[in-house]
Design an enzyme around this catalytic site. Structure first.
Site, PDB file in Angstrom:
ATOM      1  N   TYR A 145       6.444  32.908  30.516  1.00  0.00           N
ATOM      2  CA  TYR A 145       4.948  32.489  29.892  1.00  0.00           C
ATOM      3  C   TYR A 145       5.064  31.293  29.077  1.00  0.00           C
ATOM      4  O   TYR A 145       4.232  30.365  29.018  1.00  0.00           O
ATOM      5  CB  TYR A 145       4.608  33.680  29.100  1.00  0.00           C
ATOM      6  CG  TYR A 145       3.170  33.706  28.287  1.00  0.00           C
ATOM      7  CD1 TYR A 145       2.015  33.913  29.043  1.00  0.00           C
ATOM      8  CD2 TYR A 145       3.271  33.341  27.016  1.00  0.00           C
ATOM      9  CE1 TYR A 145       0.787  33.450  28.376  1.00  0.00           C
ATOM     10  CE2 TYR A 145       1.952  33.214  26.285  1.00  0.00           C
ATOM     11  CZ  TYR A 145       0.785  33.421  26.829  1.00  0.00           C
ATOM     12  OH  TYR A 145      -0.524  33.334  26.479  1.00  0.00           O
TER      13      TYR A 145
ATOM     14  N   LYS B 296       3.336  27.601  29.318  1.00  0.00           N
ATOM     15  CA  LYS B 296       2.282  27.072  28.572  1.00  0.00           C
ATOM     16  C   LYS B 296       2.962  25.850  27.861  1.00  0.00           C
ATOM     17  O   LYS B 296       2.184  24.863  27.520  1.00  0.00           O
ATOM     18  CB  LYS B 296       2.299  28.321  27.320  1.00  0.00           C
ATOM     19  CG  LYS B 296       1.523  29.400  27.903  1.00  0.00           C
ATOM     20  CD  LYS B 296       0.288  29.173  28.186  1.00  0.00           C
ATOM     21  CE  LYS B 296      -0.772  30.118  28.530  1.00  0.00           C
ATOM     22  NZ  LYS B 296      -2.228  30.165  28.895  1.00  0.00           N
TER      23      LYS B 296
HETATM   24  P1  NAP Z   1      -7.459  38.339  28.904  1.00  0.00           P
HETATM   25  O1  NAP Z   1      -7.996  39.038  27.931  1.00  0.00           O
HETATM   26  O2  NAP Z   1      -6.090  39.104  29.774  1.00  0.00           O
HETATM   27  O3  NAP Z   1      -8.355  37.673  30.111  1.00  0.00           O
HETATM   28  C1  NAP Z   1      -7.910  36.946  31.088  1.00  0.00           C
HETATM   29  C2  NAP Z   1      -8.881  36.226  31.807  1.00  0.00           C
HETATM   30  O4  NAP Z   1      -8.318  35.429  33.010  1.00  0.00           O
HETATM   31  C3  NAP Z   1      -9.764  37.567  32.685  1.00  0.00           C
HETATM   32  O5  NAP Z   1     -11.094  37.067  32.573  1.00  0.00           O
HETATM   33  C4  NAP Z   1      -9.126  37.574  34.212  1.00  0.00           C
HETATM   34  O6  NAP Z   1     -10.039  38.072  34.845  1.00  0.00           O
HETATM   35  C5  NAP Z   1      -8.512  36.019  34.237  1.00  0.00           C
HETATM   36  N1  NAP Z   1      -7.810  35.817  35.128  1.00  0.00           N
HETATM   37  C6  NAP Z   1      -6.617  36.163  35.331  1.00  0.00           C
HETATM   38  N2  NAP Z   1      -5.995  35.730  36.270  1.00  0.00           N
HETATM   39  C7  NAP Z   1      -6.686  35.192  36.882  1.00  0.00           C
HETATM   40  C8  NAP Z   1      -6.720  34.221  38.078  1.00  0.00           C
HETATM   41  N3  NAP Z   1      -5.608  34.130  38.835  1.00  0.00           N
HETATM   42  N4  NAP Z   1      -7.670  33.370  38.611  1.00  0.00           N
HETATM   43  C9  NAP Z   1      -8.861  33.309  37.565  1.00  0.00           C
HETATM   44  N5  NAP Z   1      -9.084  34.294  36.582  1.00  0.00           N
HETATM   45  C10 NAP Z   1      -8.163  34.895  36.204  1.00  0.00           C
HETATM   46  O7  NAP Z   1      -6.584  37.068  28.219  1.00  0.00           O
HETATM   47  P2  NAP Z   1      -6.982  36.196  26.886  1.00  0.00           P
HETATM   48  O8  NAP Z   1      -6.049  36.906  25.674  1.00  0.00           O
HETATM   49  O9  NAP Z   1      -8.247  36.096  26.561  1.00  0.00           O
HETATM   50  O10 NAP Z   1      -6.204  34.941  26.897  1.00  0.00           O
HETATM   51  C11 NAP Z   1      -7.086  33.627  27.437  1.00  0.00           C
HETATM   52  C12 NAP Z   1      -5.973  32.625  27.818  1.00  0.00           C
HETATM   53  O11 NAP Z   1      -5.653  32.218  26.292  1.00  0.00           O
HETATM   54  C13 NAP Z   1      -4.820  32.813  28.364  1.00  0.00           C
HETATM   55  O12 NAP Z   1      -4.368  31.401  28.894  1.00  0.00           O
HETATM   56  C14 NAP Z   1      -3.760  33.267  27.425  1.00  0.00           C
HETATM   57  O13 NAP Z   1      -2.536  32.865  27.894  1.00  0.00           O
HETATM   58  C15 NAP Z   1      -4.277  32.186  26.368  1.00  0.00           C
HETATM   59  N6  NAP Z   1      -3.767  32.696  24.933  1.00  0.00           N
HETATM   60  C16 NAP Z   1      -3.948  33.904  24.437  1.00  0.00           C
HETATM   61  C17 NAP Z   1      -3.537  34.359  23.453  1.00  0.00           C
HETATM   62  C18 NAP Z   1      -3.903  35.760  22.852  1.00  0.00           C
HETATM   63  O14 NAP Z   1      -3.208  36.157  21.747  1.00  0.00           O
HETATM   64  N7  NAP Z   1      -4.550  36.555  23.453  1.00  0.00           N
HETATM   65  C19 NAP Z   1      -2.571  33.669  22.595  1.00  0.00           C
HETATM   66  C20 NAP Z   1      -2.265  32.415  23.083  1.00  0.00           C
HETATM   67  C21 NAP Z   1      -2.815  31.970  24.201  1.00  0.00           C
HETATM   68  P3  NAP Z   1      -9.360  39.015  36.061  1.00  0.00           P
HETATM   69  O15 NAP Z   1      -8.830  40.278  35.274  1.00  0.00           O
HETATM   70  O16 NAP Z   1     -10.478  39.126  37.092  1.00  0.00           O
HETATM   71  O17 NAP Z   1      -8.098  38.135  36.721  1.00  0.00           O
END
Ligand code: NAP
Length: 252
Positions: free
Chosen positions: A160, A164
């Site tokens: 990861y 990133k």
């Molecule tokens: P999440 O709740 O797991 O949601 C992920 C979203 O991405 C879902 O809509 C999922 O839909 C979609 N997705 C996954 N694989 C995909 C693919 N191959 N093609 C298209 N859509 C896809 O994640 P989140 O926490 O909101 O995170 C969103 C972003 O922020 C990510 O890039 C994550 O790395 C980044 N981020 C998050 C955090 C945190 O603390 N939450 C911190 C730093 C960075 P499906 O299930 O249909 O695939």
């Protein structure tokens, strides 16, 4: 007040979490929206996001496009759906992301490749599909989701973190390539944000991480969305190649 009326936006992975919050914020500002998810099982969630946007504002139009961004052809179709429906693409938020956490000694090759394919490959695929039109338009905003983990690393997240961190290098390189066409490319690096992704983490690791956050709480998806809305706005016209941390101080 930020006004994005007449702008068309694609937010990848916007069926829940940060992506859904970003879609809502952009729509509140008047943008037309393409909501995206990859799995059939997420269709209901994507529809709920689209419905909440339609109920909230009459200004913005919204469609749903199912596509796995790690597949180049599907990413191209996603961008095409925006062009077909709204006749432009002004804002691309590369938000879709996954985790496959394991210590390196136990990490399977597939955990490595899949994380790189979705997080970094998806960002490449969608940016490549969108940037030609943005270059012709001589305007555009690309905002990529990096992570504080990409900047400082984390045990159990080598795959990861690499993806990133790769997004930071990608962002800065593309920013240099397209600046002359009035396209800005920036990254946002969230810290610990309360979504399904972090809900899956073991309690002990969550507590340990939160204890290191100076603001002493997890961030909300909407707080990341506000930073992204700013980068998509006219007020951020002179900002490109930057990484904006939204971490409650964790990343300072
Ligand atoms: P999440 O709740 O797991 O949601 C992920 C979203 O991405 C879902 O809509 C999922 O839909 C979609 N997705 C996954 N694989 C995909 C693919 N191959 N093609 C298209 N859509 C896809 O994640 P989140 O926490 O909101 O995170 C969103 C972003 O922020 C990510 O890039 C994550 O790395 C980044 N981020 C998050 C955090 C945190 O603390 N939450 C911190 C730093 C960075 P499906 O299930 O249909 O695939």
């Amino acid at each position: 007040m930020i006004d994005l009326t007449g702008k068309a936006a694609v937010v990848t992975g916007s069926s829940r979490g940060i992506g859904a919050a970003v879609a809502r914020r952009l729509a509140e500002a008047g943008a037309d929206l393409v909501i995206n998810h990859s799995r059939k099982e997420s269709r209901d969630e994507a529809e709920a996001v689209a419905e909440s946007i339609s109920a909230q504002t009459e200004r913005s139009r919204v469609i749903i496009s199912q596509a796995d961004v790690s597949q180049a052809e599907e990413a191209q179709n996603l961008i095409r759906s925006c062009l077909h429906e709204f006749e432009s693409i002004d804002i691309l938020v590369n938000n879709a992301g996954i985790t496959r956490d394991r210590l390196l000694i136990r990490m399977k090759e597939e955990d490595w490749h899949e994380t790189l394919r979705v997080n970094l490959g998806g960002t490449f695929n969608c940016s490549k599909a969108a940037v030609r039109t943005m270059m012709k338009q001589r305007s555009g905003r690309i905002i990529n989701l990096s992570s504080i983990i990409g900047l400082i690393g984390n045990a159990g997240q080598a795959n990861y973190a690499a993806s990133k961190s790769g997004i930071v290098g990608f962002t800065k390189s593309l920013a240099r390539e397209v600046a002359g066409r009035n396209i800005t490319v920036n990254a946002v690096a969230p810290g610990f944000i309360a979504t399904e992704m972090t809900a899956e983490m073991p309690e002990k690791i969550k507590e340990e991480m939160l204890s290191r956050v100076p603001l002493k709480r997890a961030g909300e998806a909407e707080e990341v969305a506000d930073a992204i809305l700013f980068l998509a706005s006219e007020g951020a016209a002179y900002i490109t190649g930057e990484v904006l941390k939204v971490t409650g101080g964790l990343g300072m």
